[in-house]
Design an enzyme around this catalytic site. Structure first.
Site, PDB file in Angstrom:
ATOM      1  N   LYS A   1     -35.960  -2.013  -6.472  1.00 37.76           N
ATOM      2  CA  LYS A   1     -36.183  -2.294  -7.893  1.00 37.76           C
ATOM      3  C   LYS A   1     -34.863  -2.584  -8.618  1.00 37.76           C
ATOM      4  CE  LYS A   1     -40.694  -0.987  -7.878  1.00 37.76           C
ATOM      5  NZ  LYS A   1     -40.858  -0.713  -6.447  1.00 37.76           N
TER       6      LYS A   1
HETATM    7  C1  LIG Z   1     -41.759  -1.053  -5.487  1.00 37.82           C
HETATM    8  C2  LIG Z   1     -41.530  -0.867  -4.034  1.00 37.82           C
HETATM    9  C3  LIG Z   1     -42.240  -1.605  -3.054  1.00 37.82           C
HETATM   10  C4  LIG Z   1     -43.350  -2.572  -3.408  1.00 37.82           C
HETATM   11  O1  LIG Z   1     -42.877  -3.717  -4.052  1.00 37.82           O
HETATM   12  P1  LIG Z   1     -43.888  -4.642  -4.888  1.00 37.82           P
HETATM   13  O2  LIG Z   1     -43.043  -5.640  -5.562  1.00 37.82           O
HETATM   14  O3  LIG Z   1     -44.585  -3.711  -5.839  1.00 37.82           O
HETATM   15  O4  LIG Z   1     -44.835  -5.245  -3.899  1.00 37.82           O
HETATM   16  C5  LIG Z   1     -41.925  -1.397  -1.723  1.00 37.82           C
HETATM   17  N1  LIG Z   1     -40.982  -0.511  -1.351  1.00 37.82           N
HETATM   18  C6  LIG Z   1     -40.302   0.228  -2.252  1.00 37.82           C
HETATM   19  C7  LIG Z   1     -39.310   1.214  -1.766  1.00 37.82           C
HETATM   20  C8  LIG Z   1     -40.537   0.075  -3.620  1.00 37.82           C
HETATM   21  O5  LIG Z   1     -39.853   0.819  -4.505  1.00 37.82           O
END
Ligand SMILES: *Cc1c(COP(=O)(O)O)cnc(C)c1O
Length: 469
Positions: free
Chosen positions: A112
């Site tokens: 993120k």
């Molecule tokens: C948010 C997240 C995901 C999923 O990503 P999306 O964009 O919601 O599909 C996968 N792995 C981790 C560690 C995340 O924080």
């Protein structure tokens, strides 16, 4: 660049407008009115650029009209300067044709940060130009709150208040939020559950006078700017493996479909992407959709990869809109039917188009632990449970023998964020990176608050005042 809503009824907006609006008024998600596209020579010209400069070049068509290219470059350089790896999103080779793109070197050790670090600075730039301030409020059960706080800390035009359920997050997760002592950051520990926190946030947005007074805003995963900031690492890794003169495939551990949608966007811009492999845990709605056009909601079950414990992937709507020929009315009807009936009716032709590019894969917790162990035995690499799902998905695709196309799996979290799963798999606990090693000694600041709207609003107001004064 102008943006339209996937439901076709909200006003057309520029980049600054969609950044601040988040969700469109008609309930849809904003998408570019036309997709920018790069010729092979233009892709080649990006080879070898430092990551931050490449990111600015890739994002520039999307911010056009709202931000000068030099300002965007400055934002990207600043956003990625604090990462714990000089390459920002390094590639690691695991097997002959299997690579990992590590997206977890940001301040909160999860992918993120790749978008959020840019997003906070974009907010500041756009709000300064408009001479406005906003207050971001959000609820978190753990990870997204810390990424948002790290993105907004010390921003001049933004205050941020995050609600978490008191005593119900892990200590690492709480400390990643509460040890940020910047004056524009507020942490509220609510006596209640995550759902109570979410209800309080919704109630604040529904309180129209309060919403206007505070300039309430959100940084959730449907914000277009987050997708835009996730496109560059697909470009960078593909270029490193020979694109545009060679095809690549991507495997993405998926929850809300934001990360893999950015890969789709890179392909739409002309990057030669052979396949997109969607990894799911036991919450496998996307795998069922791709296998048999079965997009039907089931109860969410907790897993070792909590950021993928999702049944309704909000960003899927953006792909649906494209699959339906950009028909806003049809997208609206399809989404409304999905909400009402728990099952999405995707026309067969659209489903076939999706499956020509996307393939799905799901892995339960035992399989995830086995994949972590296998990888550690094979090459000493420690993958977190989310990344392990993506790697297993990539191997499954490679096993179906598409020779010559390398797969890049996205590593979305640092293994030290999930020490219990790693310990269960390989019997050792990964250490936090040095820059976070003193997390347990840092002073914390948060306020405990009852599950009461007036009390929460008062503390949000106090945080905003503290900063603006
Ligand atoms: C948010 C997240 C995901 C999923 O990503 P999306 O964009 O919601 O599909 C996968 N792995 C981790 C560690 C995340 O924080």
């Amino acid at each position: 660049m102008r943006y339209v809503s996937t439901r076709g009824l909200a006003p057309v907006r520029d980049f600054a407008g969609v950044l601040l609006a988040g969700l469109a008024e008609d309930g849809g998600l904003y998408v570019p009115e036309t997709w920018p596209s790069l010729a092979p020579a233009e892709w080649r010209a990006l080879r070898g650029l430092p990551y931050a400069d490449l990111a600015a070049r890739v994002m520039a068509p999307f911010t056009e009209g709202s931000l000068a290219p030099e300002a965007l470059q400055g934002i990207c350089r600043e956003a990625y300067a604090g990462f714990g790896h000089p390459a920002v999103a390094p590639l690691v080779q695991l097997e002959h044709d299997l690579f990992l793109c590590e997206l977890f070197h940001g301040p909160t050790l999860a992918f993120k940060d790749m978008a959020m670090q840019v997003l906070g600075r974009l907010f500041d730039a756009v709000l300064t130009a408009q001479d406005r301030r906003v207050t971001i409020v959000g609820a978190t059960s753990g990870d997204t709150g810390s990424a948002a706080i790290e993105a907004c800390r010390d921003r001049a035009r933004v205050d941020i208040v995050i609600l978490h359920p008191e005593g119900r997050t892990s200590e690492v997760q709480r400390r990643q939020m509460t040890t940020v002592l910047s004056p524009n950051v507020g942490n509220l520990a609510v006596a209640g559950t995550f759902d109570d926190c979410q209800d309080l946030v919704k109630a604040m947005f529904a309180d129209v006078p309060f919403r206007a007074e505070m300039g309430l805003s959100a940084v959730n995963s449907i914000n277009w700017a987050r997708i835009a900031a996730q496109i560059p690492y697909y470009v960078a890794s593909a270029l490193a493996l020979g694109a545009p003169d060679r095809e690549v495939a991507f495997a993405v551990p998926t929850g809300n479909f934001g990360n893999v949608l950015a890969a789709w966007a890179a392909r739409r811009m002309g990057l030669p992407v052979r396949a997109l492999i969607v990894g799911s845990n036991r919450n496998d709605i996307l795998a069922r959709f791709l296998a048999a056009n079965d997009m039907s909601v089931r109860a969410v079950a907790p897993s070792l990869s909590p950021s993928m414990d999702i049944q309704v992937s909000s960003n899927f709507e953006r792909l649906l809109f494209e699959l339906l020929g950009r028909d806003g009315a049809l997208t609206d009807a399809t989404m409304k039917g999905f909400r009402a009936g728990g099952r999405m009716e995707v026309p067969a032709a659209a489903w076939r188009e999706a499956t020509a590019l996307f393939s799905g894969f799901s892995l339960d917790d035992d399989g995830t632990l086995a994949e972590i162990r296998r990888l550690h035995d094979a090459c000493g690499y420690l993958a977190d449970p989310h990344s392990a799902v993506g790697i297993a998905a990539a191997r499954a695709w490679l096993g179906r023998a598409r020779e010559g196309v390398p797969v890049v799996a996205m590593a979305t979290a640092h293994p030290a964020k999930f020490p219990d799963a790693i310990a269960a798999a390989v019997g050792l606990r990964p250490a936090l990176p040095a820059r976070l090693a003193d997390l347990y000694e840092r002073p914390e600041r948060y306020r405990s608050v009852p599950r009461d709207l007036a009390a929460v609003e008062q503390l949000v107001r106090a945080t905003a005042r503290r900063n603006a004064g």
